[in-house]
Design a protein around this motif. Structure first.
Motif, PDB file in Angstrom:
ATOM      1  N   ALA A 112       0.959  -1.413  -0.089  1.00  0.00           N
ATOM      2  CA  ALA A 112      -0.162   0.020  -0.062  1.00  0.00           C
ATOM      3  C   ALA A 112       0.826   1.177  -0.034  1.00  0.00           C
ATOM      4  CB  ALA A 112      -0.870   0.101   1.265  1.00  0.00           C
ATOM      5  N   ARG A 113       1.906   1.339   0.683  1.00  0.00           N
ATOM      6  CA  ARG A 113       2.748   2.422   0.918  1.00  0.00           C
ATOM      7  C   ARG A 113       3.720   2.511  -0.656  1.00  0.00           C
ATOM      8  NH1 ARG A 113       5.904   0.676   5.087  1.00  0.00           N
ATOM      9  NH2 ARG A 113       7.718   0.754   3.854  1.00  0.00           N
ATOM     10  N   TRP A 114       3.792   1.494  -1.175  1.00  0.00           N
ATOM     11  CA  TRP A 114       4.653   1.594  -2.520  1.00  0.00           C
ATOM     12  C   TRP A 114       3.455   2.236  -3.458  1.00  0.00           C
ATOM     13  CZ3 TRP A 114       3.152  -0.952  -6.966  1.00  0.00           C
ATOM     14  CH2 TRP A 114       4.355  -0.813  -8.098  1.00  0.00           C
ATOM     15  N   LEU A 115       2.140   1.794  -3.463  1.00  0.00           N
ATOM     16  CA  LEU A 115       1.286   2.278  -4.383  1.00  0.00           C
ATOM     17  C   LEU A 115       1.237   3.992  -4.077  1.00  0.00           C
ATOM     18  CD1 LEU A 115      -1.456  -0.480  -4.345  1.00  0.00           C
ATOM     19  CD2 LEU A 115      -0.310   0.260  -6.361  1.00  0.00           C
ATOM     20  N   GLU A 116       1.222   4.207  -2.813  1.00  0.00           N
ATOM     21  CA  GLU A 116       0.938   5.643  -2.564  1.00  0.00           C
ATOM     22  C   GLU A 116       2.123   6.378  -3.108  1.00  0.00           C
ATOM     23  OE1 GLU A 116      -1.473   4.913   1.588  1.00  0.00           O
ATOM     24  OE2 GLU A 116       0.794   5.172   1.848  1.00  0.00           O
ATOM     25  N   GLU A 117       3.347   5.896  -3.161  1.00  0.00           N
ATOM     26  CA  GLU A 117       4.288   6.269  -3.820  1.00  0.00           C
ATOM     27  C   GLU A 117       4.276   6.407  -5.016  1.00  0.00           C
ATOM     28  OE1 GLU A 117       9.370   5.603  -4.065  1.00  0.00           O
ATOM     29  OE2 GLU A 117       8.297   5.254  -2.136  1.00  0.00           O
ATOM     30  N   VAL A 118       3.805   5.370  -5.934  1.00  0.00           N
ATOM     31  CA  VAL A 118       3.826   5.481  -7.124  1.00  0.00           C
ATOM     32  C   VAL A 118       2.566   6.728  -7.673  1.00  0.00           C
ATOM     33  CG1 VAL A 118       2.447   4.372  -9.195  1.00  0.00           C
ATOM     34  CG2 VAL A 118       4.060   3.217  -7.439  1.00  0.00           C
ATOM     35  N   ALA A 119       1.791   6.959  -6.710  1.00  0.00           N
ATOM     36  CA  ALA A 119       0.594   8.067  -7.133  1.00  0.00           C
ATOM     37  C   ALA A 119       1.429   9.299  -6.844  1.00  0.00           C
ATOM     38  CB  ALA A 119      -0.266   7.952  -6.020  1.00  0.00           C
ATOM     39  N   GLU A 120       2.367   9.739  -5.866  1.00  0.00           N
ATOM     40  CA  GLU A 120       2.789  10.517  -5.916  1.00  0.00           C
ATOM     41  C   GLU A 120       3.785  11.069  -6.828  1.00  0.00           C
ATOM     42  OE1 GLU A 120       5.221  11.229  -1.960  1.00  0.00           O
ATOM     43  OE2 GLU A 120       3.459  10.262  -0.896  1.00  0.00           O
ATOM     44  N   ILE A 121       4.663   9.977  -7.426  1.00  0.00           N
ATOM     45  CA  ILE A 121       5.487  10.152  -8.701  1.00  0.00           C
ATOM     46  C   ILE A 121       4.465  10.619  -9.750  1.00  0.00           C
ATOM     47  CG2 ILE A 121       7.019   8.984 -10.164  1.00  0.00           C
ATOM     48  CD1 ILE A 121       7.928   7.282  -7.874  1.00  0.00           C
ATOM     49  N   VAL A 122       3.379   9.958  -9.997  1.00  0.00           N
ATOM     50  CA  VAL A 122       2.623  10.353 -11.049  1.00  0.00           C
ATOM     51  C   VAL A 122       2.215  11.771 -10.886  1.00  0.00           C
ATOM     52  CG1 VAL A 122       0.351   9.902 -12.184  1.00  0.00           C
ATOM     53  CG2 VAL A 122       1.661   7.997 -11.460  1.00  0.00           C
ATOM     54  N   ALA A 123       1.847  12.310  -9.785  1.00  0.00           N
ATOM     55  CA  ALA A 123       1.367  13.532  -9.640  1.00  0.00           C
ATOM     56  C   ALA A 123       2.543  14.533  -9.937  1.00  0.00           C
ATOM     57  CB  ALA A 123       0.809  13.766  -8.071  1.00  0.00           C
ATOM     58  N   MET A 124       3.925  14.279  -9.321  1.00  0.00           N
ATOM     59  CA  MET A 124       4.904  15.137  -9.887  1.00  0.00           C
ATOM     60  C   MET A 124       5.203  15.396 -11.044  1.00  0.00           C
ATOM     61  SD  MET A 124       7.517  14.600  -6.594  1.00  0.00           S
ATOM     62  CE  MET A 124       7.741  12.676  -6.688  1.00  0.00           C
ATOM     63  N   ARG A 125       5.000  14.101 -11.740  1.00  0.00           N
ATOM     64  CA  ARG A 125       5.498  14.077 -13.300  1.00  0.00           C
ATOM     65  C   ARG A 125       4.354  14.983 -14.034  1.00  0.00           C
ATOM     66  NH1 ARG A 125       8.623  10.388 -15.762  1.00  0.00           N
ATOM     67  NH2 ARG A 125       7.020  10.239 -17.457  1.00  0.00           N
ATOM     68  N   ARG A 126       3.049  14.735 -13.448  1.00  0.00           N
ATOM     69  CA  ARG A 126       1.869  15.709 -14.060  1.00  0.00           C
ATOM     70  C   ARG A 126       2.110  17.090 -13.849  1.00  0.00           C
ATOM     71  NH1 ARG A 126      -2.749  13.164 -15.723  1.00  0.00           N
ATOM     72  NH2 ARG A 126      -4.062  14.985 -15.232  1.00  0.00           N
ATOM     73  N   ALA A 127       2.506  17.379 -12.856  1.00  0.00           N
ATOM     74  CA  ALA A 127       2.680  18.791 -12.047  1.00  0.00           C
ATOM     75  C   ALA A 127       3.702  19.344 -12.934  1.00  0.00           C
ATOM     76  CB  ALA A 127       2.948  18.813 -10.773  1.00  0.00           C
ATOM     77  N   GLY A 128       5.055  18.692 -13.005  1.00  0.00           N
ATOM     78  CA  GLY A 128       6.111  19.153 -13.947  1.00  0.00           C
ATOM     79  C   GLY A 128       5.819  19.399 -15.438  1.00  0.00           C
TER      80      GLY A 128
END
Length: 138
Positions: A112-128
């Protein structure tokens, strides 16, 4: 017969998208020696793959909540854990691989923590990407 070689270098995203995320999950959830790879390259590879499939970060965060509440096997059995069929099939493969090896409650929590990290990376990439588009249009 002449062979033509494409000598153009692959981008980092292409290399990461070719990463076997299911294998990293199988090993990284249960073995400390693979954990860094799972939470590093594995999370980035998963984020690149899901972002290419148009998945929003909140969808991945939602699946992480499902894993925390019901476990990996439950989340893997969902008919469509993500909004699109292709993304759901991809994530389901990862969840099934993880469910096969998750033997301790800590493994489920780690997934679950790994999935949350994946979500954060997707968000950072989208924001960038969005910031880059805004700078170009200014």
């Amino acid at each position: 017969m002449t062979m033509v070689h494409d000598r153009s270098p692959r981008t980092d995203d292409e290399v990461l998208a070719a990463t076997d995320v299911a294998t990293l999950l199988r090993h990284g959830l249960t073995r400390d020696t693979f954990r860094t790879a799972l939470f590093g390259d594995g999370a980035i590879a998963a984020a690149v793959t899901l972002a290419r499939l148009g998945v929003l970060p909140r969808s991945v965060t939602y699946v992480a909540k499902i894993v925390r509440a019901g476990g990996l096997a439950y989340a893997a059995a969902l008919p469509e854990p993500l909004p699109s069929g292709e993304a759901s099939a991809c994530l389901r493969d990862w969840l099934e691989a993880a469910a096969q090896v998750a033997g301790a409650p800590g493994d489920e929590t780690r997934a679950a923590r790994w999935l949350e990290e994946v979500a954060e990376i997707v968000a950072m990439r989208r924001a960038g990407r969005d910031e880059g588009e805004g700078a170009e249009s200014s």
